[in-house]
Design an enzyme around this catalytic site. Structure first.
Site, PDB file in Angstrom:
ATOM      1  N   THR A   1     -51.712  14.114   7.343  1.00 13.89           N
ATOM      2  CA  THR A   1     -50.405  14.666   6.943  1.00 13.89           C
ATOM      3  C   THR A   1     -49.372  14.163   7.955  1.00 13.89           C
ATOM      4  OG1 THR A   1     -50.857  16.665   8.223  1.00 13.89           O
ATOM      5  CG2 THR A   1     -51.302  16.773   5.869  1.00 13.89           C
TER       6      THR A   1
ATOM      7  N   LEU B   1     -58.888  21.556  17.265  1.00 14.22           N
ATOM      8  CA  LEU B   1     -59.696  20.647  18.079  1.00 14.22           C
ATOM      9  C   LEU B   1     -58.820  19.754  18.947  1.00 14.22           C
ATOM     10  CD1 LEU B   1     -62.033  19.413  15.202  1.00 14.22           C
ATOM     11  CD2 LEU B   1     -62.395  21.355  16.730  1.00 14.22           C
ATOM     12  N   ARG B   2     -59.205  19.636  20.213  1.00 17.15           N
ATOM     13  CA  ARG B   2     -58.513  18.673  21.084  1.00 17.15           C
ATOM     14  C   ARG B   2     -59.271  17.365  21.027  1.00 17.15           C
ATOM     15  NH1 ARG B   2     -59.574  21.223  26.487  1.00 17.15           N
ATOM     16  NH2 ARG B   2     -61.359  21.797  25.241  1.00 17.15           N
TER      17      ARG B   2
ATOM     18  N   LYS C   1     -51.506  27.846  12.742  1.00 13.83           N
ATOM     19  CA  LYS C   1     -51.749  26.541  13.350  1.00 13.83           C
ATOM     20  C   LYS C   1     -50.474  25.982  13.983  1.00 13.83           C
ATOM     21  CE  LYS C   1     -53.185  22.600  14.553  1.00 13.83           C
ATOM     22  NZ  LYS C   1     -53.973  21.544  14.055  1.00 13.83           N
TER      23      LYS C   1
ATOM     24  N   HIS D   1     -49.940  21.778  33.305  1.00 16.96           N
ATOM     25  CA  HIS D   1     -49.960  20.545  34.096  1.00 16.96           C
ATOM     26  C   HIS D   1     -48.751  19.701  33.705  1.00 16.96           C
ATOM     27  CE1 HIS D   1     -53.977  21.548  35.342  1.00 16.96           C
ATOM     28  NE2 HIS D   1     -54.303  21.747  34.076  1.00 16.96           N
TER      29      HIS D   1
ATOM     30  N   GLY E   1     -47.890  14.124  23.961  1.00 15.54           N
ATOM     31  CA  GLY E   1     -47.923  13.169  22.851  1.00 15.54           C
ATOM     32  C   GLY E   1     -49.066  13.547  21.930  1.00 15.54           C
TER      33      GLY E   1
ATOM     34  N   CYS F   1     -50.733  15.754  17.160  1.00 18.89           N
ATOM     35  CA  CYS F   1     -50.400  17.114  16.712  1.00 18.89           C
ATOM     36  C   CYS F   1     -49.077  17.654  17.233  1.00 18.89           C
ATOM     37  CB  CYS F   1     -51.517  18.077  17.097  1.00 18.89           C
ATOM     38  SG  CYS F   1     -52.961  17.906  16.064  1.00 18.89           S
TER      39      CYS F   1
ATOM     40  N   LYS G   1     -45.699  16.014  15.973  1.00 18.65           N
ATOM     41  CA  LYS G   1     -45.570  16.124  14.512  1.00 18.65           C
ATOM     42  C   LYS G   1     -45.433  17.596  14.086  1.00 18.65           C
ATOM     43  CE  LYS G   1     -49.595  15.465  12.234  1.00 18.65           C
ATOM     44  NZ  LYS G   1     -50.035  16.554  11.381  1.00 18.65           N
TER      45      LYS G   1
ATOM     46  N   LYS H   1     -53.709  10.862  26.127  1.00 19.91           N
ATOM     47  CA  LYS H   1     -54.555  11.672  27.001  1.00 19.91           C
ATOM     48  C   LYS H   1     -55.864  10.909  27.198  1.00 19.91           C
ATOM     49  CE  LYS H   1     -56.907  15.104  25.141  1.00 19.91           C
ATOM     50  NZ  LYS H   1     -57.243  16.338  24.429  1.00 19.91           N
TER      51      LYS H   1
HETATM   52  C1  UDX Z   1     -53.798  19.557  20.429  1.00 23.27           C
HETATM   53  C2  UDX Z   1     -54.240  21.024  20.503  1.00 23.27           C
HETATM   54  O1  UDX Z   1     -54.686  21.323  21.833  1.00 23.27           O
HETATM   55  C3  UDX Z   1     -55.331  21.307  19.480  1.00 23.27           C
HETATM   56  O2  UDX Z   1     -55.687  22.678  19.508  1.00 23.27           O
HETATM   57  C4  UDX Z   1     -54.758  20.932  18.116  1.00 23.27           C
HETATM   58  O3  UDX Z   1     -55.622  21.222  17.100  1.00 23.27           O
HETATM   59  C5  UDX Z   1     -54.381  19.474  18.104  1.00 23.27           C
HETATM   60  O4  UDX Z   1     -53.402  19.242  19.113  1.00 23.27           O
HETATM   61  P1  UDX Z   1     -54.677  17.222  21.342  1.00 23.27           P
HETATM   62  O5  UDX Z   1     -53.365  16.689  20.847  1.00 23.27           O
HETATM   63  O6  UDX Z   1     -55.912  16.484  20.994  1.00 23.27           O
HETATM   64  O7  UDX Z   1     -54.885  18.733  20.844  1.00 23.27           O
HETATM   65  O8  UDX Z   1     -54.629  17.262  22.935  1.00 23.27           O
HETATM   66  P2  UDX Z   1     -54.182  18.297  24.064  1.00 23.27           P
HETATM   67  O9  UDX Z   1     -55.258  18.341  25.076  1.00 23.27           O
HETATM   68  O10 UDX Z   1     -53.736  19.575  23.515  1.00 23.27           O
HETATM   69  O11 UDX Z   1     -52.928  17.530  24.720  1.00 23.27           O
HETATM   70  C6  UDX Z   1     -51.760  17.248  23.976  1.00 23.27           C
HETATM   71  C7  UDX Z   1     -50.734  16.589  24.871  1.00 23.27           C
HETATM   72  O12 UDX Z   1     -50.232  17.484  25.832  1.00 23.27           O
HETATM   73  C8  UDX Z   1     -51.249  15.395  25.663  1.00 23.27           C
HETATM   74  O13 UDX Z   1     -50.268  14.384  25.665  1.00 23.27           O
HETATM   75  C9  UDX Z   1     -51.468  15.950  27.053  1.00 23.27           C
HETATM   76  O14 UDX Z   1     -51.392  14.975  28.061  1.00 23.27           O
HETATM   77  C10 UDX Z   1     -50.321  16.929  27.129  1.00 23.27           C
HETATM   78  N1  UDX Z   1     -50.562  18.011  28.095  1.00 23.27           N
HETATM   79  C11 UDX Z   1     -51.523  18.930  27.872  1.00 23.27           C
HETATM   80  C12 UDX Z   1     -49.752  18.096  29.233  1.00 23.27           C
HETATM   81  O15 UDX Z   1     -48.858  17.268  29.462  1.00 23.27           O
HETATM   82  N2  UDX Z   1     -49.974  19.138  30.095  1.00 23.27           N
HETATM   83  C13 UDX Z   1     -50.925  20.069  29.891  1.00 23.27           C
HETATM   84  O16 UDX Z   1     -51.032  20.981  30.723  1.00 23.27           O
HETATM   85  C14 UDX Z   1     -51.738  19.963  28.739  1.00 23.27           C
END
Ligand code: UDX
Length: 437
Positions: A86, A154-155, A208, A255, A261, A264, A267, A325
């Site tokens: 999506t 899910l991450r 969500k 952090h 980025g 998820c 968007k 990440k």
């Molecule tokens: C995220 C959600 O965590 C998950 O529950 C959802 O279903 C999908 O989106 P994801 O995008 O895979 O998962 O990664 P996530 O670990 O959440 O990190 C997202 C972004 O935030 C990354 O760019 C990460 O570097 C950044 N981030 C995360 C930070 O800059 N600081 C933090 O403390 C945590």
């Protein structure tokens, strides 16, 4: 149970495989025959730690199969999950593009046989499940079905453990029959007492978005505080511990970095803003989280420029990490896609390395702009600065002596605050973190 998963992207493939690991019989369907051929040959189209072994195991035990033929997979299934993409609409208005959802729904509708629950797993705007129900009724008035929403949390990089040990499972249903099917599907998790939040369909859909928007806001909050720490000379890492140990705040997602980025947060925050607007509301905190995230990336460009003495023209920069990440090859909305072109445009020569993301990165950052190299030290050779963009484990224990010897200028810009400033300084580096000046 017999379950059909439509879509073999990150969500569909991980979810389907983990359901198979639970003991269900899963058929994963994708229109993309190249993807299906790869999967049938034991190749995994994405990088997700542990997924290859789990797919192989469940295929071997005949609980997981792949096909491009929807008809057989749908007929007789107890549940059909929609896990198709999506993306943000190409119109650039922030709306989620639901073309794939609706196309898949029409195809499913024709082949339904016996009672089936159609479950949205993709992140979809509020009201989508009802549209799915309407389409099925239109296409196949005799179909015996319910729709439901079961958002994923899910991450990437940790998707399997997130699936197997979730904090909670959210199910949005409107009949007891559909609820029973979903509870059966997640039965294996009941043993470890995973809470199930049962609610109506719209609330599940909105949950969500609210979860992701909250986390995005939390990151933007700490990123802004980090900039303030930079100005004051305070330490954001200690500050984050100081606030995060308060159970009401929680220490996760505090952090600072170059901005969030991924597939998820960028968007989903935009889509939530559109949903709110449609209902006559402004979500000002979410709006700010989005603005702060864009500003954070711009601030990182300035930080790098300042570290290079006020101009990046003619300077050589080593960029370690490109993906949004670690532990993924996903480049979607990675801060690198904004930060590196801004530096290259002003005449910086960039050499980049990423353990898994370089193939994907080339779609966003062409080789005419960036040289891709085989290891971090090759990137650092003759560099005027090293930027640690993504906190891959491989970059957490760099040989600083070796690094210092091969660099032109010992400037280390740690956009993930991985290193201890004093260690870098002891080795003669100028260390620049985020909120730790
Ligand atoms: C995220 C959600 O965590 C998950 O529950 C959802 O279903 C999908 O989106 P994801 O995008 O895979 O998962 O990664 P996530 O670990 O959440 O990190 C997202 C972004 O935030 C990354 O760019 C990460 O570097 C950044 N981030 C995360 C930070 O800059 N600081 C933090 O403390 C945590």
């Amino acid at each position: 149970m017999k379950i059909t998963m439509i879509g073999t992207g990150y969500v569909g493939l991980v979810t389907g495989t983990c359901f198979a690991e639970f003991g269900h019989h899963i058929t994963c369907v994708d229109k993309d025959t190249t993807k299906i051929d790869k999967l049938l040959n034991g190749q995994i189209p994405i990088y997700e730690p542990g997924l290859d072994a789990l797919v192989a195991k469940n295929v071997g035990e005949a609980r997981l199969s792949f096909t491009s033929e929807l008809a057989d997979a749908v007929a007789g299934a107890d549940a059909v999950f929609l896990a198709v993409g999506t993306p943000t609409s190409r119109r650039g208005d922030g709306y989620a593009d639901l073309t794939y959802i609706y196309e898949a729904t029409k195809e499913i509708a024709v082949h339904l046989k016996g009672y089936t629950v159609i479950i949205d797993k993709s992140t979809v705007p509020v009201g989508t499940a009802r549209q799915v129900a309407r389409i099925i009724k239109e296409v196949n008035p005799d179909a015996d079905f319910d729709v439901a929403s079961n958002p994923e949390f899910l991450r990437e990089g940790a998707a399997i453990s997130d699936f197997m040990r979730p904090d909670r499972v959210v199910i949005g249903v409107e009949t007891a029959r559909a609820e029973a099917v979903l509870r059966d599907i997640y039965q294996p998790l009941f043993l470890q007492e995973t809470p199930i939040v049962k609610t109506d369909i719209e609330t599940a859909e909105l949950t969500k978005y609210a979860a992701n928007a909250f986390l995005a806001a939390k990151i933007s909050f700490i990123n802004e505080i980090a900039l303030l720490c930079d100005s004051i000379g305070a330490n954001v890492v200690d500050l984050a511990s100081g606030i995060g140990m308060d159970g009401r705040i929680g220490k996760k997602f505090l952090h600072p970095g170059p901005g969030y980025g991924g597939s998820c947060f960028p968007k989903d925050t935009l889509a939530l803003l559109r949903i709110a607007q449609e209902h006559g509301q402004n979500l000002r905190i979410v709006e700010s989280a989005v603005e702060v995230n864009a500003a954070q990336k711009a601030m990182m460009v300035k930080k790098i420029r300042d570290a290079l003495g006020g101009s990046e023209a003619g300077k050589t920069i080593a960029c370690l990490g490109l993906t949004f990440k670690p532990e993924t090859d996903d480049m979607r909305d990675s801060p690198a896609i904004t930060i590196l072109p801004a530096l290259a445009e002003k005449g910086a020569k960039i050499k980049a390395h990423d353990p898994q993301g370089m193939k994907e990165a080339k779609h966003y950052l062409p080789e005419s702009m960036i040289s891709y190299v085989a290891d971090p030290y090759e990137a650092a050779q003759d560099a005027d600065a090293v930027i640690l963009m993504t906190e891959w484990n491989q970059y957490r224990a760099l040989e600083l002596g070796k690094l210092g010897k091969i660099m032109n200028n010992k400037v280390f810009i740690d956009l993930r605050n991985v290193y201890r400033p004093e260690n870098l300084k002891a080795q003669g580096f100028t260390y620049i973190g985020v909120g730790r000046s």
